[in-house]
Enzyme design. Structure first.
Site, PDB file in Angstrom:
ATOM      1  N   LYS A  28       0.837  -1.215   0.000  1.00 52.74           N
ATOM      2  CA  LYS A  28       0.000   0.000   0.000  1.00 52.74           C
ATOM      3  C   LYS A  28       0.866   1.257   0.000  1.00 52.74           C
ATOM      4  CE  LYS A  28      -1.842   1.564   4.053  1.00 52.74           C
ATOM      5  NZ  LYS A  28      -1.448   2.966   4.300  1.00 52.74           N
ATOM      6  N   ASN A  29       1.830   1.290   0.923  1.00 49.38           N
ATOM      7  CA  ASN A  29       2.570   2.539   1.102  1.00 49.38           C
ATOM      8  C   ASN A  29       3.600   2.777   0.010  1.00 49.38           C
ATOM      9  OD1 ASN A  29       0.961   3.064   3.230  1.00 49.38           O
ATOM     10  ND2 ASN A  29       2.455   2.487   4.809  1.00 49.38           N
ATOM     11  N   ARG A 101      -4.887  10.329   4.244  1.00 46.02           N
ATOM     12  CA  ARG A 101      -3.799  11.294   4.369  1.00 46.02           C
ATOM     13  C   ARG A 101      -2.736  11.160   3.298  1.00 46.02           C
ATOM     14  NH1 ARG A 101      -2.241  14.182   8.533  1.00 46.02           N
ATOM     15  NH2 ARG A 101      -0.190  13.848   7.637  1.00 46.02           N
ATOM     16  N   ASP A 125      -5.146  12.215  12.492  1.00 40.46           N
ATOM     17  CA  ASP A 125      -5.440  10.792  12.350  1.00 40.46           C
ATOM     18  C   ASP A 125      -5.923  10.282  13.680  1.00 40.46           C
ATOM     19  OD1 ASP A 125      -5.326   8.024  11.518  1.00 40.46           O
ATOM     20  OD2 ASP A 125      -3.974   8.750   9.972  1.00 40.46           O
ATOM     21  N   ASP A 317       4.008   0.511  12.231  1.00 41.66           N
ATOM     22  CA  ASP A 317       2.823  -0.183  11.699  1.00 41.66           C
ATOM     23  C   ASP A 317       2.707  -1.621  12.208  1.00 41.66           C
ATOM     24  OD1 ASP A 317       2.101   2.066  10.311  1.00 41.66           O
ATOM     25  OD2 ASP A 317       3.013   1.436   8.437  1.00 41.66           O
TER      26      ASP A 317
HETATM   27  N1  EPU Z   1       6.247  14.431  11.093  1.00 47.32           N
HETATM   28  C1  EPU Z   1       6.340  15.760  11.420  1.00 47.32           C
HETATM   29  N2  EPU Z   1       6.334  16.668  10.421  1.00 47.32           N
HETATM   30  C2  EPU Z   1       6.238  16.314   9.107  1.00 47.32           C
HETATM   31  C3  EPU Z   1       6.131  14.954   8.766  1.00 47.32           C
HETATM   32  C4  EPU Z   1       6.132  14.017   9.799  1.00 47.32           C
HETATM   33  O1  EPU Z   1       6.428  16.108  12.586  1.00 47.32           O
HETATM   34  O2  EPU Z   1       6.264  17.213   8.243  1.00 47.32           O
HETATM   35  C5  EPU Z   1       6.273  13.411  12.168  1.00 47.32           C
HETATM   36  C6  EPU Z   1       4.956  12.648  12.274  1.00 47.32           C
HETATM   37  O3  EPU Z   1       4.026  13.366  13.056  1.00 47.32           O
HETATM   38  C7  EPU Z   1       5.394  11.372  12.932  1.00 47.32           C
HETATM   39  C8  EPU Z   1       6.775  11.132  12.318  1.00 47.32           C
HETATM   40  O4  EPU Z   1       7.201  12.397  11.825  1.00 47.32           O
HETATM   41  O5  EPU Z   1       5.547  11.575  14.310  1.00 47.32           O
HETATM   42  C9  EPU Z   1       6.786  10.100  11.203  1.00 47.32           C
HETATM   43  O6  EPU Z   1       5.867  10.441  10.184  1.00 47.32           O
HETATM   44  P1  EPU Z   1       6.107  10.078   8.661  1.00 47.32           P
HETATM   45  O7  EPU Z   1       6.055  11.338   7.881  1.00 47.32           O
HETATM   46  O8  EPU Z   1       7.321   9.221   8.535  1.00 47.32           O
HETATM   47  O9  EPU Z   1       4.839   9.209   8.344  1.00 47.32           O
HETATM   48  P2  EPU Z   1       3.835   9.326   7.130  1.00 47.32           P
HETATM   49  O10 EPU Z   1       4.580   9.542   5.858  1.00 47.32           O
HETATM   50  O11 EPU Z   1       2.743  10.271   7.463  1.00 47.32           O
HETATM   51  C10 EPU Z   1       3.932   6.780   6.543  1.00 47.32           C
HETATM   52  C11 EPU Z   1       2.951   5.655   6.392  1.00 47.32           C
HETATM   53  C12 EPU Z   1       2.397   5.232   7.744  1.00 47.32           C
HETATM   54  C13 EPU Z   1       3.564   4.830   8.627  1.00 47.32           C
HETATM   55  C14 EPU Z   1       4.574   5.981   8.723  1.00 47.32           C
HETATM   56  C15 EPU Z   1       5.813   5.635   9.518  1.00 47.32           C
HETATM   57  C16 EPU Z   1       1.989   6.044   4.232  1.00 47.32           C
HETATM   58  C17 EPU Z   1       0.784   6.402   3.454  1.00 47.32           C
HETATM   59  N3  EPU Z   1       1.848   6.067   5.544  1.00 47.32           N
HETATM   60  O12 EPU Z   1       3.199   7.868   7.117  1.00 47.32           O
HETATM   61  O13 EPU Z   1       1.591   4.080   7.491  1.00 47.32           O
HETATM   62  O14 EPU Z   1       3.074   4.516   9.907  1.00 47.32           O
HETATM   63  O15 EPU Z   1       4.992   6.366   7.399  1.00 47.32           O
HETATM   64  O16 EPU Z   1       6.455   4.555   8.965  1.00 47.32           O
HETATM   65  O17 EPU Z   1       3.037   5.738   3.684  1.00 47.32           O
HETATM   66  C18 EPU Z   1      -0.319   2.693   7.664  1.00 47.32           C
HETATM   67  O18 EPU Z   1       0.052   2.125   6.627  1.00 47.32           O
HETATM   68  O19 EPU Z   1      -1.283   2.252   8.332  1.00 47.32           O
HETATM   69  C19 EPU Z   1       0.370   3.909   8.105  1.00 47.32           C
HETATM   70  C20 EPU Z   1      -0.135   4.727   9.006  1.00 47.32           C
END
Ligand code: EPU
Length: 428
Positions: A28-29, A101, A125, A317
């Site tokens: 998915k991701n 998101r 979220d 995850d």
């Molecule tokens: N963060 C910030 N500022 C930003 C971006 C992130 O503070 O500008 C913080 C977030 O709040 C969090 C941390 O950095 O505390 C990590 O967030 P990240 O940006 O790495 O996560 P994401 O890109 O929003 C993706 C996956 C998530 C997975 C996370 C961590 C997708 C669509 N989602 O989210 O997957 O948990 O990386 O590996 O790729 C899921 O599949 O169920 C899921 C939630």
């Protein structure tokens, strides 16, 4: 082709053991970001091994809203054909963005391609706030003017240019957005402290096949050579999406909970090394067998401490399934969440099933009980829902999971796959 399973309640009965073969779907991701990246160049793309999940449907809706044509080819695993026109309308509307998101990753490619983009601000979220400050900061450094008006991120640029930028934290989404913008920028961009998740390497592979030049793939420093303002070097391509490592983790942990013997096919052992180590420490036997993983679980597992970290650390995850597994292991485990401080809400549901878990800030103390007992519970997000499903397999009696549509956002045919190896689970 697998059918979508979108009924809203799962009924899970106690299951003695899982035996047989489970085939893993595309990640998915990974696929969601690759779909977004197609906006960088006109033409026809064929994406193979695409999971039939709700989040992919939502990304299809977004691509169509922008002006693309999208069709499924009748193959198994599924192939998605995306036709990107010469002109796109770089607007991601709230009605779709608010449902998932991952739509934020349209910002980088739309801005890079069109010099402007409007993406509705994604909401929070269920596991806490998810800021996007790092995405916006990096894009501003690259020459974007960004304002938030009426709930939309409005970005415009006279042309993005390459910069050296260091992320405060190796954010998956920020790395992906900056990577896709950098591909369409003038000059060289270096992203330091980049996320190293396998899904990012898959995106890099796809962008490289489109004609991008990226050094350091898989490392925390990515160096991207921009492809000039006209993006002449970028072209449509075909790609096969990597297997979903979170799906692999889900079924391995289901096995740990029920016991038995599983072969998990079309999986990448190398993507789950730390998880394998933790599950082995608990008493499971797991080994690589070509592009399959063979796992057995006998007897009660032992507790183990876990802390989530960016890849190659233990993925956040996986944590809901791990907590569900540890809830019946012998001994006490401390589980620490380092990515999403609020990602503990499903624990209230596990407690309803008899789990003995105490949370303090971003730590959970899990005292293993002999057995959970089935109860009505609610899925608050994708992984929480899947964790309740695997917990239910090991629980005495019946577990009824409401709001199960969350699970279908990220899992292709979870009911069919689990039933195929002997699980007693159905949708209602
Ligand atoms: N963060 C910030 N500022 C930003 C971006 C992130 O503070 O500008 C913080 C977030 O709040 C969090 C941390 O950095 O505390 C990590 O967030 P990240 O940006 O790495 O996560 P994401 O890109 O929003 C993706 C996956 C998530 C997975 C996370 C961590 C997708 C669509 N989602 O989210 O997957 O948990 O990386 O590996 O790729 C899921 O599949 O169920 C899921 C939630």
């Amino acid at each position: 082709m697998q059918s979508h399973d979108r009924r809203d309640r799962l009924i899970v009965q106690s299951t003695d053991s899982l035996e047989g073969v489970i085939d893993i779907s595309g990640a998915k991701n990974s696929v969601l970001k690759i779909m977004a990246a197609t906006l960088l160049a006109e033409g026809e793309y064929k994406l193979h091994n695409v999971p039939r999940i709700t989040d992919v449907d939502l990304m299809i809706e977004l691509l169509c809203a922008v002006g693309c044509e999208v069709a499924w080819a009748d193959t198994s695993p599924a192939t998605l054909i995306i036709t990107v026109p010469a002109d796109i309308n770089p607007v991601a509307p709230y009605e779709i963005v608010e449902k998932f998101r991952a739509s934020i990753v349209l910002l980088g490619p739309m801005l890079g391609r069109c010099g402007e983009a409007r993406v509705a601000l994604p909401g929070g979220d269920d596991f806490g706030p998810r800021p996007i400050d790092m995405h916006l900061h990096g894009l501003k450094q690259m020459g974007a003017h960004i304002k938030v008006v009426h709930g939309n991120i409005e970005a415009a640029t006279k042309g993005l240019f390459g910069v050296r930028t260091t992320l405060d934290f190796p954010s998956v989404g920020a790395t992906e957005n900056l990577l896709m913008a950098a591909v369409a920028a003038e000059g060289v961009t270096v992203i330091d402290n980049a996320a190293r998740e396998p899904e990012i390497s898959d995106l890099c592979k796809f962008l490289t096949a489109m004609g991008a030049s990226i050094n350091g793939v898989g490392s925390s420093t990515l160096e991207i050579q921009g492809t000039t303002a006209q993006h002449r070097a970028l072209q449509a391509t075909d790609h096969t999406v990597i297997p979903d490592r979170v799906e692999v983790a889900t079924y391995l942990i289901a096995l740990g909970i029920t016991r038995g013997d599983l072969t998990i096919t079309r999986a990448r052992y190398g993507h789950i090394m730390l998880l394998v180590q933790k599950l082995s420490d608990m008493g499971m036997r797991i080994r690589s067998d070509g592009d399959s993983i063979r796992a057995t679980s006998v007897g009660r597992l032992k507790s183990v401490d876990c802390a989530t970290l960016p890849y190659p650390g233990l993925a956040t995850d996986y944590k809901p399934f791990l907590v569900a597994l540890l809830a019946t292991a012998s001994g006490v485990s401390i589980v620490t969440e380092n990515l999403f401080a609020g990602r503990f809400r499903y624990i209230d549901e596990l407690r309803r099933m008899g789990a003995d878990i105490h949370t303090d800030s971003h730590h959970a103390v899990v005292r293993g009980v002999d057995r959970l007992s089935g109860a009505p519970v609610k899925a608050h997000d994708i992984r929480a829902g899947a964790a309740l499903a695997v917990a239910g397999l090991g629980a005495k009696g019946t577990t009824m999971i409401s709001d199960a549509h969350h699970i279908a956002r990220g899992y292709e045919d979870i009911v069919g796959k689990l039933c195929g190896v002997g699980a007693r689970i159905s949708s209602d």
